[in-house]
Design a protein around this motif. Structure first.
Motif, PDB file in Angstrom:
ATOM      1  N   TYR A   1       0.540  -0.747  -0.071  1.00 57.00           N
ATOM      2  CA  TYR A   1       0.209   0.299  -0.126  1.00 57.00           C
ATOM      3  C   TYR A   1       0.537   1.536   0.061  1.00 57.00           C
TER       4      TYR A   1
ATOM      5  N   PHE B   1      -4.624   7.855  -2.949  1.00 62.00           N
ATOM      6  CA  PHE B   1      -5.699   7.080  -2.717  1.00 62.00           C
ATOM      7  C   PHE B   1      -6.867   7.159  -3.165  1.00 62.00           C
TER       8      PHE B   1
ATOM      9  N   PRO C   1      -7.934   2.973   2.132  1.00 58.37           N
ATOM     10  CA  PRO C   1      -7.798   2.802   1.032  1.00 58.37           C
ATOM     11  C   PRO C   1      -8.733   1.370   0.515  1.00 58.37           C
TER      12      PRO C   1
END
Length: 135
Positions: free
Chosen positions: A57, A71, A107
Motif C-alpha cells: 500500500y 489513494f 484505502p
C-alpha cells in the motif's frame, strides 16, 4: 475528488471495501502490481503478511504521488495473495489499516482478491495493483 465510492442498496455492505467507484476525472493511472520491496529492492517483512501488505500500500501511495494523485483517486485494487485462505483476512486488513494510518487515508475502493500459488520471488506473499482516476 475524482472518485466517489458507493455501497448501493441491494448489495452487501462488506466494510473492508466499497462495492462501486464512480470516476469523474480525466486522467487514468495504472499502477503496476506492487510487492513488498523498499526503494532499494529489498523485501520488507519476509514471512510477515501484515508488513508486506502495508509495504504494498505504501508503494502504491508513492506511485500515485509521482503521478500527482493519492489513494483518493483509486477506482479499483486487485490483490494477489500466495496460498490465500479466509483466516488470513484479519492480517490483510491490519496491514491495510497500518498503511492507511501512515498515508492519512482509508484505502477502501472496490477490489478483487485472488489467491495464487506463487509470485515473482518466493519471499513475496502479496502483490497489489491499482487503477486510479485523477482530475
Amino acid at each position: 475528488m475524482a472518485i466517489t465510492l458507493l455501497d448501493p442498496e441491494g448489495l452487501p455492505k462488506i466494510g473492508a471495501y466499497r462495492q462501486v467507484s464512480v470516476a469523474t476525472g480525466s486522467r487514468l493511472v495504472f499502477v503496476a502490481g506492487q510487492v513488498a520491496w523498499d526503494a532499494d529492492g529489498t523485501t520488507v517483512g519476509a514471512g510477515d503478511l501484515v508488513a508486506q501488505v502495508e509495504q504494498c500500500y505504501l508503494n502504491i501511495g508513492t506511485a500515485l504521488a509521482a503521478a500527482g494523485g493519492s489513494f483518493d483517486g483509486v477506482a479499483k485494487l486487485t490483490v494477489y495473495v500466495v496460498d490465500w485462505t479466509p483466516d488470513k483476512l484479519p492480517l490483510f486488513l491490519e496491514g491495510a489499516a497500518r498503511a492507511a494510518a501512515k498515508l492519512g487515508v482509508t484505502p477502501v475502493p472496490p477490489g478483487t482478491l485472488v489467491g495464487v500459488a506463487a509470485l515473482d520471488v518466493p519471499e513475496h506473499l502479496v502483490e497489489i495493483e491499482a487503477t486510479a482516476v485523477l482530475a
